[in-house]
Design an enzyme around this catalytic site. Structure first.
Site, PDB file in Angstrom:
ATOM      1  N   CYS A   1       0.876  -1.166   0.000  1.00 56.80           N
ATOM      2  CA  CYS A   1       0.000   0.000   0.000  1.00 56.80           C
ATOM      3  C   CYS A   1       0.920   1.225   0.000  1.00 56.80           C
ATOM      4  CB  CYS A   1      -0.962  -0.015   1.181  1.00 56.80           C
ATOM      5  SG  CYS A   1      -0.167   0.110   2.792  1.00 56.80           S
ATOM      6  N   GLN A   2       0.458   2.354   0.466  1.00 56.02           N
ATOM      7  CA  GLN A   2       1.293   3.555   0.422  1.00 56.02           C
ATOM      8  C   GLN A   2       2.400   3.525   1.466  1.00 56.02           C
ATOM      9  OE1 GLN A   2       0.775   5.672  -2.131  1.00 56.02           O
ATOM     10  NE2 GLN A   2       2.682   6.668  -1.596  1.00 56.02           N
TER      11      GLN A   2
END
Length: 180
Positions: A54-55
């Site tokens: 994810c980020q």
């Protein structure tokens, strides 16, 4: 891991818009909000190691917990997420640039706090809206979840072109297995 095992499946659990902005070549986009809806199918069809990204690592960690609890131990989280991947100089596929979900949360939370303090000059008690947001951010930090982020992820801006969940799930399928 990717270089040493070409069969590793990179699963990006960010929103379609975040994925569209920058992603690892060969990654599939299966947004976190779709994992629960397709959890049984993912676990039943998964073959080999799955690298979740994810980020920054929070959403991938949530997906990892869900998958492990459902019986899929061969999932690994990329520590630091895309932030760490990009900072290391690793290659990415870039598309239409959009704000990350984390940046949007900071903007909205900060905007609400600022507006509530300014509004409190005319409407006493409005500062409590800012206190509520602050309490929500503390809770988000303690539980590694973010209700505001989950709400913002549903906005059309964050949908981008939209994830092709069926195509992503087809990539997860074990070799030699037919579609369910």
């Amino acid at each position: 891991m990717i270089a040493s095992n070409p069969d590793v499946l990179v699963v990006d659990v960010r929103t379609p818009a975040e994925f569209e902005t920058a992603h690892i070549s060969g990654a599939i986009n299966l947004p976190l909000d779709q994992v629960d809806a397709h959890l049984r199918r993912i676990v039943d069809d998964a073959g080999g190691t799955m690298l979740l990204i994810c980020q920054s690592g929070g959403r991938a960690t949530q997906a990892h917990k869900k998958l492990c609890d459902a019986g899929l131990p061969d999932a690994v989280v990329l520590t630091g997420g895309m932030n760490a991947w990009i900072a290391s100089g690793a290659p990415v596929v870039r598309g239409k640039q959009r704000w990350s979900l984390e940046r949007q949360v900071r903007l909205v939370a900060g905007g609400i706090v600022l507006a509530s303090i300014v509004a409190d000059l005319w409407l006493p008690g409005m500062r409590f809206a800012g206190a509520f947001v602050g309490a929500g951010l503390v809770f988000a930090g303690l539980t590694d979840t973010c209700a505001m982020g989950m709400l913002l992820a549903r906005l059309p801006y964050n949908r981008g072109e939209g994830a092709d969940v069926d195509a992503a799930l087809a990539c997860i399928r074990r070799p030699g297995r037919s579609a369910a």
